[in-house]
Design a protein around this motif. Structure first.
Motif, PDB file in Angstrom:
ATOM      1  N   HIS A   1       4.031  36.254 -11.254  1.00 19.84           N
ATOM      2  CA  HIS A   1       3.200  35.095 -11.566  1.00 19.84           C
ATOM      3  C   HIS A   1       3.860  34.239 -12.649  1.00 19.84           C
ATOM      4  CE1 HIS A   1      -0.431  36.489  -9.362  1.00 19.84           C
ATOM      5  NE2 HIS A   1       0.143  37.670  -9.562  1.00 19.84           N
ATOM      6  N   PRO A   2       3.439  32.952 -12.774  1.00 14.82           N
ATOM      7  CA  PRO A   2       2.451  32.274 -11.934  1.00 14.82           C
ATOM      8  C   PRO A   2       3.016  31.932 -10.561  1.00 14.82           C
ATOM      9  CG  PRO A   2       3.374  30.741 -13.507  1.00 14.82           C
ATOM     10  CD  PRO A   2       3.920  32.079 -13.871  1.00 14.82           C
ATOM     11  N   THR A   3       2.181  31.986  -9.552  1.00 15.35           N
ATOM     12  CA  THR A   3       2.591  31.625  -8.203  1.00 15.35           C
ATOM     13  C   THR A   3       2.455  30.111  -8.037  1.00 15.35           C
ATOM     14  OG1 THR A   3       0.396  31.763  -7.207  1.00 15.35           O
ATOM     15  CG2 THR A   3       1.635  33.826  -7.431  1.00 15.35           C
ATOM     16  N   PRO A   4       3.069  29.547  -7.008  1.00 15.02           N
ATOM     17  CA  PRO A   4       2.946  28.102  -6.790  1.00 15.02           C
ATOM     18  C   PRO A   4       1.510  27.630  -6.608  1.00 15.02           C
ATOM     19  CG  PRO A   4       4.791  28.956  -5.543  1.00 15.02           C
ATOM     20  CD  PRO A   4       4.063  30.151  -6.096  1.00 15.02           C
ATOM     21  N   ASP A   5       0.604  28.544  -6.250  1.00 14.12           N
ATOM     22  CA  ASP A   5      -0.801  28.162  -6.061  1.00 14.12           C
ATOM     23  C   ASP A   5      -1.596  28.187  -7.362  1.00 14.12           C
ATOM     24  OD1 ASP A   5      -0.403  27.902  -3.316  1.00 14.12           O
ATOM     25  OD2 ASP A   5      -0.791  30.030  -2.977  1.00 14.12           O
ATOM     26  N   GLU A   6      -1.002  28.677  -8.436  1.00 15.55           N
ATOM     27  CA  GLU A   6      -1.724  28.779  -9.701  1.00 15.55           C
ATOM     28  C   GLU A   6      -1.447  27.567 -10.586  1.00 15.55           C
ATOM     29  OE1 GLU A   6      -1.799  33.671  -9.855  1.00 15.55           O
ATOM     30  OE2 GLU A   6      -0.254  32.576 -10.965  1.00 15.55           O
ATOM     31  N   PRO A   7      -2.445  27.135 -11.377  1.00 19.93           N
ATOM     32  CA  PRO A   7      -2.314  25.902 -12.160  1.00 19.93           C
ATOM     33  C   PRO A   7      -1.125  25.884 -13.108  1.00 19.93           C
ATOM     34  CG  PRO A   7      -4.593  26.670 -12.143  1.00 19.93           C
ATOM     35  CD  PRO A   7      -3.769  27.761 -11.526  1.00 19.93           C
ATOM     36  N   GLY A   8      -0.741  27.032 -13.638  1.00 22.27           N
ATOM     37  CA  GLY A   8       0.318  27.055 -14.636  1.00 22.27           C
ATOM     38  C   GLY A   8       1.720  27.012 -14.077  1.00 22.27           C
ATOM     39  N   PHE A   9       1.874  27.012 -12.750  1.00 21.72           N
ATOM     40  CA  PHE A   9       3.212  27.132 -12.163  1.00 21.72           C
ATOM     41  C   PHE A   9       4.129  25.975 -12.561  1.00 21.72           C
ATOM     42  CE2 PHE A   9       6.284  26.226  -8.788  1.00 21.72           C
ATOM     43  CZ  PHE A   9       6.954  27.431  -8.739  1.00 21.72           C
ATOM     44  N   MET A  10       3.643  24.752 -12.464  1.00 17.92           N
ATOM     45  CA  MET A  10       4.499  23.594 -12.728  1.00 17.92           C
ATOM     46  C   MET A  10       4.860  23.474 -14.207  1.00 17.92           C
ATOM     47  SD  MET A  10       5.117  22.171  -9.816  1.00 17.92           S
ATOM     48  CE  MET A  10       5.616  20.483 -10.075  1.00 17.92           C
ATOM     49  N   ARG A  11       4.129  24.173 -15.082  1.00 17.86           N
ATOM     50  CA  ARG A  11       4.418  24.103 -16.515  1.00 17.86           C
ATOM     51  C   ARG A  11       5.170  25.330 -17.020  1.00 17.86           C
ATOM     52  NH1 ARG A  11      -1.080  23.177 -16.262  1.00 17.86           N
ATOM     53  NH2 ARG A  11      -1.475  25.160 -17.337  1.00 17.86           N
ATOM     54  N   ALA A  12       5.320  26.338 -16.176  1.00 19.28           N
ATOM     55  CA  ALA A  12       5.885  27.611 -16.628  1.00 19.28           C
ATOM     56  C   ALA A  12       7.373  27.502 -16.925  1.00 19.28           C
ATOM     57  CB  ALA A  12       5.652  28.685 -15.574  1.00 19.28           C
ATOM     58  N   GLU A  13       7.809  28.154 -18.018  1.00 19.13           N
ATOM     59  CA  GLU A  13       9.230  28.230 -18.346  1.00 19.13           C
ATOM     60  C   GLU A  13       9.970  29.077 -17.325  1.00 19.13           C
ATOM     61  OE1 GLU A  13       9.156  28.028 -23.223  1.00 19.13           O
ATOM     62  OE2 GLU A  13       9.733  29.865 -22.214  1.00 19.13           O
ATOM     63  N   MET A  14       9.301  30.129 -16.867  1.00 21.23           N
ATOM     64  CA  MET A  14       9.914  31.069 -15.949  1.00 21.23           C
ATOM     65  C   MET A  14       8.798  31.883 -15.315  1.00 21.23           C
ATOM     66  SD  MET A  14      11.421  33.749 -18.806  1.00 21.23           S
ATOM     67  CE  MET A  14      12.074  34.897 -17.595  1.00 21.23           C
ATOM     68  N   LEU A  15       9.137  32.706 -14.327  1.00 23.72           N
ATOM     69  CA  LEU A  15       8.167  33.596 -13.707  1.00 23.72           C
ATOM     70  C   LEU A  15       8.208  34.955 -14.402  1.00 23.72           C
ATOM     71  CD1 LEU A  15       8.717  32.738  -9.937  1.00 23.72           C
ATOM     72  CD2 LEU A  15       7.267  31.615 -11.625  1.00 23.72           C
ATOM     73  N   HIS A  16       7.165  35.747 -14.196  1.00 25.68           N
ATOM     74  CA  HIS A  16       7.047  37.042 -14.862  1.00 25.68           C
ATOM     75  C   HIS A  16       6.584  38.107 -13.879  1.00 25.68           C
ATOM     76  CE1 HIS A  16       7.371  34.987 -18.769  1.00 25.68           C
ATOM     77  NE2 HIS A  16       6.571  34.082 -18.254  1.00 25.68           N
ATOM     78  N   ILE A  17       7.035  39.343 -14.095  1.00 26.62           N
ATOM     79  CA  ILE A  17       6.631  40.479 -13.272  1.00 26.62           C
ATOM     80  C   ILE A  17       5.704  41.365 -14.091  1.00 26.62           C
ATOM     81  CG2 ILE A  17       7.415  42.547 -12.044  1.00 26.62           C
ATOM     82  CD1 ILE A  17      10.044  41.094 -11.492  1.00 26.62           C
ATOM     83  N   ASP A  18       4.523  41.632 -13.542  1.00 22.46           N
ATOM     84  CA  ASP A  18       3.554  42.487 -14.239  1.00 22.46           C
ATOM     85  C   ASP A  18       4.057  43.932 -14.243  1.00 22.46           C
ATOM     86  OD1 ASP A  18       1.320  43.575 -15.410  1.00 22.46           O
ATOM     87  OD2 ASP A  18       0.194  43.694 -13.535  1.00 22.46           O
ATOM     88  N   PRO A  19       4.351  44.500 -15.412  1.00 26.38           N
ATOM     89  CA  PRO A  19       4.917  45.859 -15.449  1.00 26.38           C
ATOM     90  C   PRO A  19       3.946  46.922 -14.952  1.00 26.38           C
ATOM     91  CG  PRO A  19       4.371  45.105 -17.664  1.00 26.38           C
ATOM     92  CD  PRO A  19       4.201  43.927 -16.762  1.00 26.38           C
ATOM     93  N   GLN A  20       2.643  46.627 -15.009  1.00 25.81           N
ATOM     94  CA  GLN A  20       1.654  47.611 -14.568  1.00 25.81           C
ATOM     95  C   GLN A  20       1.484  47.635 -13.051  1.00 25.81           C
ATOM     96  OE1 GLN A  20       0.427  49.679 -16.853  1.00 25.81           O
ATOM     97  NE2 GLN A  20       1.640  48.535 -18.356  1.00 25.81           N
TER      98      GLN A  20
END
Length: 559
Positions: A25-44
């Motif tokens: 996340h964030p995915t392209p469908d989520e509001p924060g995608f266009m503002r995100a510095e990078m994507l992240h993987i949930d370690p859990q």
């Protein structure tokens, strides 16, 4: 064990598409995608399947137990994102919208530009049966800022072009290099020969400072300097005097940090990259020992991304320096930290700057100094740049919540022999296409081109990428931007809003070849690409770039 996304993340979300547990996340469908510095993987949630590693076009994903000491901070950076944005139950894939299921046989679309936004738009279109795409680029090399803007010491980021090369094999895609829209072909001619035209021409100009002395010799734009060291034909003949010991860069976005890093990196290290030979020779004789980067606002509002800043801490032979006073937490910044709406990346940015400020310099031979709350007010010198006068700022928060920099009476003079302004790219007008000069973009509403000041779209004309939204986001951000624009185009086609071409496809092909007889196609570019790579091989470099049109055309013609 989990996987971790690292600095080279391009945000094109290829990893999102293949993740079986929706943990990126964030995915392209989520509001924060266009503002995100990078994507992240949930370690859990990560199940260690490795699908994202295979899908990543820039090799930015590694297993947690394979990280180097320099990469370990990314573990916390990923985890902190999910502390603020907890995972929710995965949603079922949404069905394809109706307009994506229509019959698009014989639809013709012209795309102007060949950077990431252009290629992402082309990829969306050629996936539909029957669509013919013609892409036009004024240079003899494609890929836009991936080739001429990405720093040469970031080769992983450039690997995204491998995705674009797959279009070479598609019969319904044609690349036309060396064609200038507005000179060789007009906007009206493109419209007359196609159902739609998409402008993806990027932002090739720069913003000015508007201060005295800005045009003195030794004062340059970062746009030109970046093009120069990347071998852009428009800037290959520029000259830069690096005989002084200090350079000042105005602006603190990723471009500013790229320029600072290139100025301070050991030329022997750069000799392993695709940096232009003429730039490498000048950098070998450089006397620059300190680069000062000026940011108008505070740490929290700095334009660089955390990955870029983190990389600077490990630049060989260079001390990264931040004045502790400029990294202090004032009332405005404290309010930002206390707000539950503040993104984890902003809080991480503040923490990182304070960590650098608290560290003792190691006494390296070169220094990179990051300044905050400072604005240049004058560049001075008898015949060329000698000093930069800066004013100290303070932060204020407006009633709307915007943080602004307000100048104080405190000033300072910095001795420097070179100034580079990196305060933002801006688009340039295309003849015949409405242009919003205030914003530096093609006049548009969400991607549909409109006359300036109007909300009525010009049917069949669209924009995507930086010339649509301004210079924001990273390479992969253009993927969603392009998909959104293409969706509008398809909706308009299904609704019967697009005009039918006035002239047949064969006549269009004859028009192009007649106006631009030296046009280079994908096969011609492949010859240039192979020749550059072959020239780099004996020097253990990825490629040695051609920097002039004649050399490239000699390769294409086999001279």
């Amino acid at each position: 064990m989990a996987f971790v996304i690292l600095q080279a993340c391009c945000n094109d979300a290829s990893c999102v598409d293949v993740c079986p547990v929706n943990c990126i996340h964030p995915t392209p469908d989520e509001p924060g995608f266009m503002r995100a510095e990078m994507l992240h993987i949930d370690p859990q949630s990560c199940i260690d399947c490795g699908a994202c590693v295979e899908a990543c076009p820039v090799e930015a994903i590694k297993a947690e137990d394979e990280l180097s000491d320099e990469e370990l901070p990314y573990v916390a950076l990923n985890a902190e994102y999910f502390e603020q944005h907890p995972m929710e139950e995965a949603q079922l894939d949404a069905p394809k919208p109706l307009w994506r299921k229509a019959d698009f046989s014989n639809m013709r679309v012209a795309i102007v530009g060949s950077g990431p936004a252009a290629f992402y738009a082309a990829s969306e279109l050629i996936a539909l049966r029957g669509v013919q795409v013609d892409m036009f680029e004024r240079l003899l090399t494609p890929y836009g800022l991936v080739r001429s803007g990405v720093a040469p010491d970031h080769p992983g980021t450039k690997a995204v072009t491998d995705i674009f090369r797959t279009l070479e094999r598609r019969r319904n895609f044609r690349l036309h290099l060396g064609v200038q829209i507005g000179e060789d072909l007009t906007h009206d001619e493109l419209v007359a020969h196609n159902h739609a035209v998409i402008y993806a021409v990027g932002a090739s100009s720069d913003r000015r400072l508007g201060i005295e002395g800005e045009d003195l010799p030794g004062s340059h734009t970062a746009t030109e300097f970046v093009g120069w060291y990347n071998g852009h034909p428009d800037y290959a003949d520029r000259t830069y005097d690096l005989s002084g010991e200090r350079a000042v860069i105005v602006g603190n976005g990723n471009v500013a940090l790229d320029v600072a890093r290139i100025l301070l990196t050991d030329p022997d290290e750069l000799d392993r990259t695709d940096i232009a030979d003429h730039a490498l020779e000048v950098l070998r004789n450089s006397s620059i020992r300190e680069v000062v980067v000026l940011g108008r606002r505070g740490v929290a509002q700095s334009g660089y991304t955390n990955p870029e800043m983190m990389a600077l801490r490990h630049l060989p032979g260079v001390d990264l320096v931040i004045d502790p006073d400029e990294a202090q937490i004032d009332e405005v910044t404290q309010a930002i930290l206390d707000s539950p709406d503040t993104e984890s990346s902003v809080k991480a940015k503040i923490a990182l700057a304070r960590k650098v400020a608290d560290a003792q310099p190691a006494g390296q031979s070169k220094r990179l100094v990051l300044r905050y709350l400072t604005s240049p007010t004058e560049i001075s010198g008898a015949e060329r740049v000698e000093t930069v006068t800066i004013t100290r700022n303070r932060l204020e928060q407006t009633a709307e919540g915007t943080v602004i920099a307000v100048p104080t009476d405190s000033t300072e003079v910095i001795e420097a022999s070179m100034v580079l302004r990196a305060v933002g790219y801006r688009g340039v007008p295309v003849p015949g296409v409405p242009f919003d000069d205030a914003r530096g973009v093609i006049s548009n509403l969400e991607g549909r081109v409109v006359p300036l000041g109007s909300e009525d779209p010009i049917h069949g004309v669209y924009a995507t990428g930086w010339v649509k939204r301004g210079p924001s986001g990273v390479i992969g951000t253009n993927k969603k931007c392009a998909a959104d624009t293409v969706d509008l185009l398809l909706q308009d086609y299904v609704a019967g809003a697009l005009p039918s071409p006035q002239i047949d496809a064969e006549s269009f092909a004859k028009l192009v070849s007649g106006r631009a007889p030296d046009v280079v196609d994908f096969a011609g570019w492949s010859l240039i690409d192979k020749a550059e790579r072959a020239a780099g091989k004996p020097r253990n470099r990825p490629r040695v770039k051609f920097v002039d049109v004649d050399s490239m055309m000699n390769v294409v013609r086999g001279d």
